[in-house]
Design a protein around this motif. Structure first.
Motif, PDB file in Angstrom:
ATOM      1  N   PRO A   1      10.908  -6.503 -18.204  1.00 17.71           N
ATOM      2  CA  PRO A   1      12.241  -5.883 -18.259  1.00 17.71           C
ATOM      3  C   PRO A   1      12.229  -4.360 -18.153  1.00 17.71           C
ATOM      4  CG  PRO A   1      11.980  -7.541 -19.978  1.00 17.71           C
ATOM      5  CD  PRO A   1      10.623  -7.334 -19.385  1.00 17.71           C
ATOM      6  N   GLU A   2      11.140  -3.722 -18.603  1.00 14.90           N
ATOM      7  CA  GLU A   2      11.091  -2.251 -18.603  1.00 14.90           C
ATOM      8  C   GLU A   2      10.707  -1.674 -17.244  1.00 14.90           C
ATOM      9  OE1 GLU A   2       8.481  -3.618 -22.147  1.00 14.90           O
ATOM     10  OE2 GLU A   2       9.146  -4.446 -20.228  1.00 14.90           O
ATOM     11  N   ALA A   3      10.320  -2.524 -16.317  1.00 11.29           N
ATOM     12  CA  ALA A   3       9.817  -2.033 -15.031  1.00 11.29           C
ATOM     13  C   ALA A   3      10.932  -1.469 -14.161  1.00 11.29           C
ATOM     14  CB  ALA A   3       9.092  -3.148 -14.294  1.00 11.29           C
ATOM     15  N   GLU A   4      10.543  -0.553 -13.301  1.00  7.75           N
ATOM     16  CA  GLU A   4      11.427   0.004 -12.278  1.00  7.75           C
ATOM     17  C   GLU A   4      10.999  -0.583 -10.946  1.00  7.75           C
ATOM     18  OE1 GLU A   4      12.601   4.454 -10.521  1.00  7.75           O
ATOM     19  OE2 GLU A   4      11.125   4.231 -12.131  1.00  7.75           O
ATOM     20  N   PHE A   5      11.962  -0.859 -10.078  1.00  7.59           N
ATOM     21  CA  PHE A   5      11.645  -1.453  -8.785  1.00  7.59           C
ATOM     22  C   PHE A   5      12.054  -0.492  -7.676  1.00  7.59           C
ATOM     23  CE2 PHE A   5      11.871  -4.799 -11.860  1.00  7.59           C
ATOM     24  CZ  PHE A   5      10.740  -5.561 -11.565  1.00  7.59           C
ATOM     25  N   LEU A   6      11.093  -0.173  -6.837  1.00 10.92           N
ATOM     26  CA  LEU A   6      11.278   0.861  -5.832  1.00 10.92           C
ATOM     27  C   LEU A   6      11.287   0.260  -4.434  1.00 10.92           C
ATOM     28  CD1 LEU A   6       8.700   3.421  -7.284  1.00 10.92           C
ATOM     29  CD2 LEU A   6      11.138   3.195  -7.829  1.00 10.92           C
ATOM     30  N   LYS A   7      12.078   0.875  -3.564  1.00  8.39           N
ATOM     31  CA  LYS A   7      12.147   0.425  -2.179  1.00  8.39           C
ATOM     32  C   LYS A   7      11.152   1.188  -1.313  1.00  8.39           C
ATOM     33  CE  LYS A   7      17.023  -0.970  -2.335  1.00  8.39           C
ATOM     34  NZ  LYS A   7      18.373  -0.770  -1.751  1.00  8.39           N
ATOM     35  N   ASP A   8      10.733   0.548  -0.227  1.00 13.50           N
ATOM     36  CA  ASP A   8       9.872   1.225   0.737  1.00 13.50           C
ATOM     37  C   ASP A   8      10.736   1.985   1.748  1.00 13.50           C
ATOM     38  OD1 ASP A   8      10.845  -0.659   2.554  1.00 13.50           O
ATOM     39  OD2 ASP A   8       9.032  -1.881   2.532  1.00 13.50           O
ATOM     40  N   SER A   9      10.099   2.563   2.737  1.00 12.86           N
ATOM     41  CA  SER A   9      10.817   3.403   3.698  1.00 12.86           C
ATOM     42  C   SER A   9      11.772   2.610   4.589  1.00 12.86           C
ATOM     43  CB  SER A   9       9.820   4.169   4.575  1.00 12.86           C
ATOM     44  OG  SER A   9       8.956   3.271   5.245  1.00 12.86           O
ATOM     45  N   SER A  10      11.608   1.285   4.621  1.00 14.52           N
ATOM     46  CA  SER A  10      12.521   0.447   5.407  1.00 14.52           C
ATOM     47  C   SER A  10      13.686  -0.071   4.568  1.00 14.52           C
ATOM     48  CB  SER A  10      11.761  -0.729   6.035  1.00 14.52           C
ATOM     49  OG  SER A  10      11.250  -1.585   5.034  1.00 14.52           O
ATOM     50  N   GLY A  11      13.745   0.350   3.303  1.00 18.03           N
ATOM     51  CA  GLY A  11      14.859  -0.029   2.440  1.00 18.03           C
ATOM     52  C   GLY A  11      14.675  -1.353   1.726  1.00 18.03           C
ATOM     53  N   ARG A  12      13.465  -1.894   1.725  1.00 14.81           N
ATOM     54  CA  ARG A  12      13.199  -3.165   1.055  1.00 14.81           C
ATOM     55  C   ARG A  12      12.492  -2.926  -0.271  1.00 14.81           C
ATOM     56  NH1 ARG A  12      10.746  -5.847   6.543  1.00 14.81           N
ATOM     57  NH2 ARG A  12      12.736  -6.395   7.520  1.00 14.81           N
ATOM     58  N   PHE A  13      12.858  -3.696  -1.280  1.00 17.17           N
ATOM     59  CA  PHE A  13      12.133  -3.600  -2.539  1.00 17.17           C
ATOM     60  C   PHE A  13      10.685  -3.995  -2.301  1.00 17.17           C
ATOM     61  CE2 PHE A  13      16.423  -3.854  -4.407  1.00 17.17           C
ATOM     62  CZ  PHE A  13      16.334  -2.779  -5.290  1.00 17.17           C
ATOM     63  N   ARG A  14       9.764  -3.114  -2.708  1.00 12.70           N
ATOM     64  CA  ARG A  14       8.357  -3.318  -2.371  1.00 12.70           C
ATOM     65  C   ARG A  14       7.416  -3.058  -3.546  1.00 12.70           C
ATOM     66  NH1 ARG A  14       6.273  -5.955   1.740  1.00 12.70           N
ATOM     67  NH2 ARG A  14       7.773  -4.945   3.130  1.00 12.70           N
ATOM     68  N   PHE A  15       7.884  -2.283  -4.555  1.00 13.16           N
ATOM     69  CA  PHE A  15       6.962  -1.862  -5.591  1.00 13.16           C
ATOM     70  C   PHE A  15       7.532  -2.056  -6.988  1.00 13.16           C
ATOM     71  CE2 PHE A  15       6.540   1.013  -1.898  1.00 13.16           C
ATOM     72  CZ  PHE A  15       5.326   0.531  -1.422  1.00 13.16           C
ATOM     73  N   LEU A  16       6.654  -2.450  -7.889  1.00 15.80           N
ATOM     74  CA  LEU A  16       6.949  -2.511  -9.324  1.00 15.80           C
ATOM     75  C   LEU A  16       6.255  -1.324  -9.972  1.00 15.80           C
ATOM     76  CD1 LEU A  16       6.532  -5.574 -11.698  1.00 15.80           C
ATOM     77  CD2 LEU A  16       5.473  -3.377 -12.234  1.00 15.80           C
ATOM     78  N   LEU A  17       7.022  -0.517 -10.708  1.00 10.04           N
ATOM     79  CA  LEU A  17       6.462   0.637 -11.409  1.00 10.04           C
ATOM     80  C   LEU A  17       6.803   0.513 -12.884  1.00 10.04           C
ATOM     81  CD1 LEU A  17       5.130   3.441 -11.578  1.00 10.04           C
ATOM     82  CD2 LEU A  17       7.367   4.430 -11.010  1.00 10.04           C
ATOM     83  N   LEU A  18       5.775   0.509 -13.701  1.00 10.56           N
ATOM     84  CA  LEU A  18       5.946   0.456 -15.149  1.00 10.56           C
ATOM     85  C   LEU A  18       5.215   1.651 -15.744  1.00 10.56           C
ATOM     86  CD1 LEU A  18       6.920  -1.052 -17.687  1.00 10.56           C
ATOM     87  CD2 LEU A  18       4.764  -2.317 -17.643  1.00 10.56           C
ATOM     88  N   ASN A  19       5.966   2.558 -16.337  1.00  8.41           N
ATOM     89  CA  ASN A  19       5.377   3.766 -16.902  1.00  8.41           C
ATOM     90  C   ASN A  19       5.484   3.706 -18.418  1.00  8.41           C
ATOM     91  OD1 ASN A  19       4.617   6.316 -17.728  1.00  8.41           O
ATOM     92  ND2 ASN A  19       5.696   7.372 -16.073  1.00  8.41           N
ATOM     93  N   ARG A  20       4.408   3.349 -19.055  1.00  6.01           N
ATOM     94  CA  ARG A  20       4.357   3.317 -20.519  1.00  6.01           C
ATOM     95  C   ARG A  20       3.444   4.413 -21.061  1.00  6.01           C
ATOM     96  NH1 ARG A  20       4.104  -3.120 -22.116  1.00  6.01           N
ATOM     97  NH2 ARG A  20       6.335  -3.509 -21.935  1.00  6.01           N
ATOM     98  N   HIS A  21       3.183   5.367 -20.227  1.00  6.24           N
ATOM     99  CA  HIS A  21       2.256   6.413 -20.636  1.00  6.24           C
ATOM    100  C   HIS A  21       2.945   7.738 -20.909  1.00  6.24           C
ATOM    101  CE1 HIS A  21      -1.443   8.340 -21.347  1.00  6.24           C
ATOM    102  NE2 HIS A  21      -1.737   8.742 -20.138  1.00  6.24           N
ATOM    103  N   PHE A  22       3.891   8.108 -20.067  1.00 10.63           N
ATOM    104  CA  PHE A  22       4.494   9.432 -20.178  1.00 10.63           C
ATOM    105  C   PHE A  22       6.009   9.319 -20.235  1.00 10.63           C
ATOM    106  CE2 PHE A  22       0.557   9.772 -17.733  1.00 10.63           C
ATOM    107  CZ  PHE A  22      -0.158  10.628 -18.554  1.00 10.63           C
ATOM    108  N   PHE A  23       6.554   9.380 -21.401  1.00 12.78           N
ATOM    109  CA  PHE A  23       8.019   9.378 -21.566  1.00 12.78           C
ATOM    110  C   PHE A  23       8.447  10.674 -22.219  1.00 12.78           C
ATOM    111  CE2 PHE A  23       7.571   4.724 -21.282  1.00 12.78           C
ATOM    112  CZ  PHE A  23       8.537   4.479 -20.331  1.00 12.78           C
TER     113      PHE A  23
END
Length: 282
Positions: free
Chosen positions: A260-282
């Motif tokens: 649930p805490e993850a962020e989902f990022l799109k690639d350069s073609s506008g498609r969701f491609r990456f899961l980013l979870l940052n639990r290190h630096f807030f």
């Protein structure tokens, strides 16, 4: 048709030969002429630019070899297995049968990782399922970090070492055979960032013919394609770490429930491609 006779048989001009052979690949690729050019460059040991500018004669034995490789490609066999290399992040990576071929979209994962590494002064990066080493070797090449890489394939371990040596980062690219991060359990607390392009294709999914020649364990992630993510987040407490992984564009909703805490990022073609979870630096 331009040809000449010599002791090895009839020699033909390369332009005629490439034009003829390109027809063979019209049902296999959108770029038949380019692929024949690349294969011819490999067989003849001549730069593709020179093949385009100089209509050279091709010895009969080399013509036979070229025809054999083009016919192999016509079966759907991957071009980059024939060439023995794939460009990734501007670097040439050695690949062979049994090794997952790096994809252009994964370059964007590496670019994101490099930005995060620079922003947060990341020192130790893990690369799960390294394959050819494309992700881990590229990160080690373009950032001053230690990379701890894993793969379940012994061939992948050897090929990734070869690529790390080729790009002169072997002293900062440590690879071991094993699943997930198990080979580096004792170093887990030292890891700042975890990267992966895991298997996420659903079982039974229809794939292009050439993709089916690649290792299935690098492609398929179970019935829903989520086996890797489920097991990874069940197995590891990633508190204090950054996780960046490639995903299937239609897996976002399922992964939101899993992480649930993850962020989902799109690639350069506008498609969701990456899961980013940052639990290190807030």
């Amino acid at each position: 048709m331009v040809a000449r006779e010599n002791v090895s048989g009839v020699e033909r001009k390369i332009w005629d030969l490439m034009k003829e052979l390109s027809v063979t690949l019209e049902n296999v690729t959108e770029s038949p002429s380019l692929e024949v050019l690349l294969i011819a460059s490999k067989v003849l040991g001549v730069r593709k630019e020179d093949l385009l500018s100089k209509n050279i004669f091709v010895p009969a034995d080399r013509e036979r070899n070229l025809r054999q490789l083009v016919m192999k490609r016509a079966t759907g066999y991957p071009l980059h297995y024939i060439l023995g290399e794939k460009e990734f992040m501007g670097l040439s990576f050695y690949v062979e049968e049994g090794i997952f071929i790096p994809r252009p979209e994964t370059e964007e994962l590496v670019e994101l990782a490099l930005d995060i590494i620079k922003k947060y002064n990341v020192r130790v990066v893990a690369d799960i399922g390294t394959g050819s080493g494309a992700i881990g070797v590229s990160v080690a090449k373009f950032a001053d970090v230690i990379v701890l890489a894993t793969d379940i394939s012994e061939k992948a371990v050897e090929v990734s070492k070869k690529n790390a040596r080729r790009h002169r980062v072997l002293e900062r690219f440590l690879v071991k055979r094993g699943g997930f991060l198990e080979p580096f359990r004792e170093k887990f607390d030292l890891i700042d960032m975890i990267l992966s392009n895991p298997p996420y294709v659903r079982e039974g999914a229809k794939l292009p013919r050439d993709v089916l020649f690649e290792p299935s364990e690098a492609l398929f992630g179970g019935k829903d394609g989520l086996n890797f993510y489920k097991e990874f987040f069940r197995r590891y407490n990633v508190e204090g770490k950054i996780v960046l992984m490639e995903i299937g564009e239609d897996q976002v909703e399922a992964l939101k429930k899993l992480v649930p805490e993850a962020e989902f990022l799109k690639d350069s073609s506008g498609r969701f491609r990456f899961l980013l979870l940052n639990r290190h630096f807030f």
